[in-house]
Design a protein around this motif. Structure first.
Motif, PDB file in Angstrom:
ATOM      1  N   LEU A  80      38.303  28.948  34.291  1.00 11.14           N
ATOM      2  CA  LEU A  80      38.515  28.843  35.733  1.00 11.14           C
ATOM      3  C   LEU A  80      37.535  27.834  36.318  1.00 11.14           C
ATOM      4  O   LEU A  80      36.345  27.874  36.006  1.00 11.14           O
ATOM      5  N   ARG A 139      51.077  38.128  44.408  1.00 10.63           N
ATOM      6  CA  ARG A 139      50.375  36.844  44.375  1.00 10.63           C
ATOM      7  C   ARG A 139      50.786  36.036  45.597  1.00 10.63           C
ATOM      8  O   ARG A 139      51.938  35.629  45.719  1.00 10.63           O
ATOM      9  N   HIS A 145      45.241  41.477  36.956  1.00  8.93           N
ATOM     10  CA  HIS A 145      46.285  41.176  35.972  1.00  8.93           C
ATOM     11  C   HIS A 145      45.634  40.668  34.687  1.00  8.93           C
ATOM     12  O   HIS A 145      44.441  40.326  34.670  1.00  8.93           O
ATOM     13  N   PHE A 146      46.418  40.619  33.623  1.00  5.11           N
ATOM     14  CA  PHE A 146      46.007  40.009  32.370  1.00  5.11           C
ATOM     15  C   PHE A 146      46.559  38.588  32.309  1.00  5.11           C
ATOM     16  O   PHE A 146      47.681  38.331  32.736  1.00  5.11           O
ATOM     17  N   ASP A 147      45.752  37.678  31.764  1.00 10.20           N
ATOM     18  CA  ASP A 147      46.220  36.305  31.639  1.00 10.20           C
ATOM     19  C   ASP A 147      47.176  36.121  30.461  1.00 10.20           C
ATOM     20  O   ASP A 147      47.990  35.200  30.463  1.00 10.20           O
ATOM     21  N   TYR A 148      47.067  36.967  29.448  1.00 12.45           N
ATOM     22  CA  TYR A 148      47.996  36.834  28.324  1.00 12.45           C
ATOM     23  C   TYR A 148      49.317  37.529  28.671  1.00 12.45           C
ATOM     24  O   TYR A 148      49.369  38.419  29.537  1.00 12.45           O
ATOM     25  N   THR A 160      40.520  32.122  28.930  1.00  7.76           N
ATOM     26  CA  THR A 160      40.759  31.682  30.306  1.00  7.76           C
ATOM     27  C   THR A 160      39.593  30.821  30.769  1.00  7.76           C
ATOM     28  O   THR A 160      38.431  31.198  30.595  1.00  7.76           O
ATOM     29  N   GLN A 193      46.828  25.049  35.762  1.00  7.51           N
ATOM     30  CA  GLN A 193      47.431  25.350  37.057  1.00  7.51           C
ATOM     31  C   GLN A 193      46.379  25.281  38.148  1.00  7.51           C
ATOM     32  O   GLN A 193      45.296  25.864  38.020  1.00  7.51           O
ATOM     33  N   ASP A 199      50.376  32.802  22.403  1.00  7.42           N
ATOM     34  CA  ASP A 199      49.908  33.451  23.627  1.00  7.42           C
ATOM     35  C   ASP A 199      48.536  32.914  24.016  1.00  7.42           C
ATOM     36  O   ASP A 199      47.870  32.216  23.251  1.00  7.42           O
ATOM     37  N   ARG A 200      48.119  33.256  25.206  1.00  6.13           N
ATOM     38  CA  ARG A 200      46.822  32.804  25.708  1.00  6.13           C
ATOM     39  C   ARG A 200      45.695  33.604  25.053  1.00  6.13           C
ATOM     40  O   ARG A 200      45.771  34.830  24.969  1.00  6.13           O
ATOM     41  N   TYR A 244      45.444  37.443  44.380  1.00  7.00           N
ATOM     42  CA  TYR A 244      46.226  37.736  43.185  1.00  7.00           C
ATOM     43  C   TYR A 244      45.752  39.087  42.684  1.00  7.00           C
ATOM     44  O   TYR A 244      44.555  39.274  42.422  1.00  7.00           O
ATOM     45  N   VAL A 287      54.998  34.680  39.427  1.00  8.35           N
ATOM     46  CA  VAL A 287      54.427  35.507  38.365  1.00  8.35           C
ATOM     47  C   VAL A 287      55.534  35.850  37.373  1.00  8.35           C
ATOM     48  O   VAL A 287      56.723  35.773  37.698  1.00  8.35           O
TER      49      VAL A 287
END
Length: 319
Positions: A309, A232, A287-290, A307, A274, A303-304, A284, A218
């Protein structure tokens, strides 16, 4: 290969019972190799149980054949005095009482699968004598109440104007092959696409990625670097990877095209995804993905903003 690995586990366990200091303790919660030894031990115990059941079934089959053979003259003699007056038939009944039942009783008292039961007991004893890494409360991850509520499915979406439909508009290709889309939320916008990946595609991704898996990391904002964390607990790999098999590139490219079809976003050649594999107790934290952090990659690539999945259940993978 299976007997060899079982032997290695048993040899290791025997050594630990005599010289516990020469072998490190097993980390069954975090080590994939140590969990593989448990899997192999479980397979050995199951095989032993199957053999034990087969031995029991063989004995049951013998007893059923004997009972059937002895029941035939008994049923024939019902209500027929001439049958009993025949010396040969009388001799058969006397022989049953004098010889056959004595041998059957001895056969019924014989233990079945004694060696197999002792073998299972030895395997379990070796496992109990194997040193385990204790899991202290300090090492266990802290899960906030919001995370626990999601796991208990107590989170309820508010009623809104949500729809399920076939998406045919995001890209021109979807006019020929629309995707089944289910809206979960409008703010933030969250949708689920059903049956996006085929079983063959999932199996191919898992096959080419398995050798690349390693402990996931992370981003540490304080240290400004990627590092392992108890927040994680999973294995992961970034795709595409130039060390993976060449045969895996086509399926990765198809997945990127499918992401483009679902989102309408431009997927360039430098984009990566990933693959994450969660083991026993893997998770996990929320959390924030960015990132929203001053790191070189953010300035170079941005930045992201979304998302995507993929859940390849029940194998425990996400991408």
């Amino acid at each position: 290969m299976l007997p060899l690995l079982i032997l290695r586990f048993l040899t290791s366990a025997i050594g630990q019972s005599t010289e516990t200091s020469s072998y490190p303790p097993k980390e069954f919660m975090t080590s994939m190799a140590d969990r593989m030894e448990l899997l192999l031990l479980d397979r050995e115990l199951i095989s032993n149980l199957v053999l034990y059941a087969e031995k029991l079934q063989e004995k049951v089959d013998v007893l059923q054949r004997c009972a059937k053979a002895m029941r035939i003259p008994l049923e024939t003699s019902k209500g027929k005095e001439e049958y009993l007056s025949n010396p040969l038939h009388s001799f058969q009944l006397i022989r049953h009482m004098h010889e056959d039942w004595r041998h059957l009783e001895k056969f019924m008292r014989q233990p079945v699968g004694q060696a197999l039961a002792e073998h299972s007991e030895r395997l379990l004893t070796l496992y109990r004598n194997t040193r385990h890494v204790p899991v202290s409360w300090e090492l266990m991850p802290f899960l906030p109440e919001e995370f626990n509520q999601i796991c208990r499915s107590s989170h309820q979406n508010k009623p809104s104007r949500l729809h399920c439909r076939y998406n045919t508009t995001t890209t021109p290709f979807l006019r020929l092959a629309p995707l089944r889309m289910e809206e979960l939320s409008l703010d933030p916008y969250i949708v689920v696409y059903h049956n996006v990946l085929s079983d063959a595609e999932i199996a191919e991704v898992e096959r080419v990625t398995e050798p690349l898996l390693k402990r996931s990391v992370v981003f540490d904002g304080k240290e400004n670097k990627m590092s392992t964390s108890k927040k994680r607990t999973a294995l992961g790999a970034w795709l595409p990877d130039y060390n993976m098999e060449v045969s895996g590139w086509p399926v990765i490219q198809r997945i990127f095209r499918r992401i483009h079809d679902m989102t309408g976003l431009i997927i360039n050649d430098h984009q990566t995804m990933q693959l994450i594999k969660y083991g026993y107790g893997g998770h996990y934290d929320i959390h924030f993905d960015y990132f929203n952090a001053s790191i070189p990659s953010i300035h170079a690539m941005g930045d992201r903003i979304a998302t995507v999945l993929f859940y390849s259940c029940p194998a425990g993978y996400t991408s």
